[in-house]
Design an enzyme around this catalytic site. Sequence first.
Site, PDB file in Angstrom:
ATOM      1  N   GLY A  69       0.467  -1.445  -0.059  1.00 15.15           N
ATOM      2  CA  GLY A  69      -0.251  -0.243  -0.136  1.00 15.15           C
ATOM      3  C   GLY A  69       0.920   1.288  -0.434  1.00 15.15           C
ATOM      4  O   GLY A  69       0.099   2.139   0.194  1.00 15.15           O
ATOM      5  N   ASP A  70       2.116   1.672   0.106  1.00 12.68           N
ATOM      6  CA  ASP A  70       2.860   2.207   0.325  1.00 12.68           C
ATOM      7  C   ASP A  70       4.192   2.154  -0.574  1.00 12.68           C
ATOM      8  O   ASP A  70       5.856   2.561   0.897  1.00 12.68           O
ATOM      9  CB  ASP A  70       2.904   3.367   1.642  1.00 12.68           C
ATOM     10  N   LEU A  71       4.204   1.197  -1.293  1.00  7.10           N
ATOM     11  CA  LEU A  71       5.530   0.445  -2.021  1.00  7.10           C
ATOM     12  C   LEU A  71       6.677   1.180  -2.697  1.00  7.10           C
ATOM     13  O   LEU A  71       6.983   0.974  -3.380  1.00  7.10           O
ATOM     14  CB  LEU A  71       5.424  -0.515  -2.290  1.00  7.10           C
TER      15      LEU A  71
END
Length: 298
Positions: free
Chosen positions: A203-205
């Site tokens: 999700g925040d890669l």
Amino acid sequence: MAGLDRGRVGDLLGVRVERVVDRGSSHSWTLHQVTLADGREAFVKAAADQAGVFAAETAGLRWLGDGDGDGDGDGSDGDGDGGGAPVAEVLAADDHHLVLPWLPAESPEPAAAERLGRELAALHARGPDSYGAPWTGFIADLPLDNTLSDEPWSRWYADRRLAPFLERAGHHLADSEKQLVERVIEEIDGLAGPPEPPARIHGDLWGGNVLWSGGRGWLIDPAAHGGHRETDLAMLGLFGAPHLERVLAAYDEVSPLADGWRDRIPLHQLHPLLVHLELYGASYRSQVVAAARAAVRG
């Protein structure tokens, strides 16, 4: 911003903290490397009060590492590798601390990048039943709406990611630029590509949230939820990641991507760019506008 309480960390782990090395700060917390009396080293995030953020990160790491999808396991098979997923074990957490194993950083090698691609494909394939997550989400220290839903991903993404952050950060945009993002939201069903089942995503890669250690890339600092697998791949490319094409090729060999996925990268990057617009201001304005324009052009 409060520092680490070594006595409390020792109580959480059941072993005395012998040494603390400060490693800077990020957002609302400080970062530390600690050496324990039993010889282990650990990484600690510490904050005056980040109960929601640390709870979400703990739940997300354990959920990414679990195979059963309920987020209740410890995310580890005993060697700190999340039961095969590239996710470190959560050693301990409370409202003020999050403790993980210390992973010595190393330069990423092509083989490690290819391994990450394969492991990321396997992680995504262990998808949940719905989009969202059963906990309140955060990205940095900004809240995320993780409401669980069986609606198509396109609407979930528009309603739970794009619209809220356009409202939060829209004051940095001109009216015509806000209208461009609103157009993406309105037309998203036709922009999102073929339907896909929910994937278990980080999700925040962005590249900074992959820690290279021990011949593999470890996922850290997640905003984990059931989402679209293309989101993680688009995020890897947002600010650059080492050996990215090797990661993507290895991923595609394990789990072939839908036609046109590269054209949809700007759509998936639009939300994190709106987040950066909120966090850091108008310096991200041009990138938001460029991503929105590219998304509607397809």
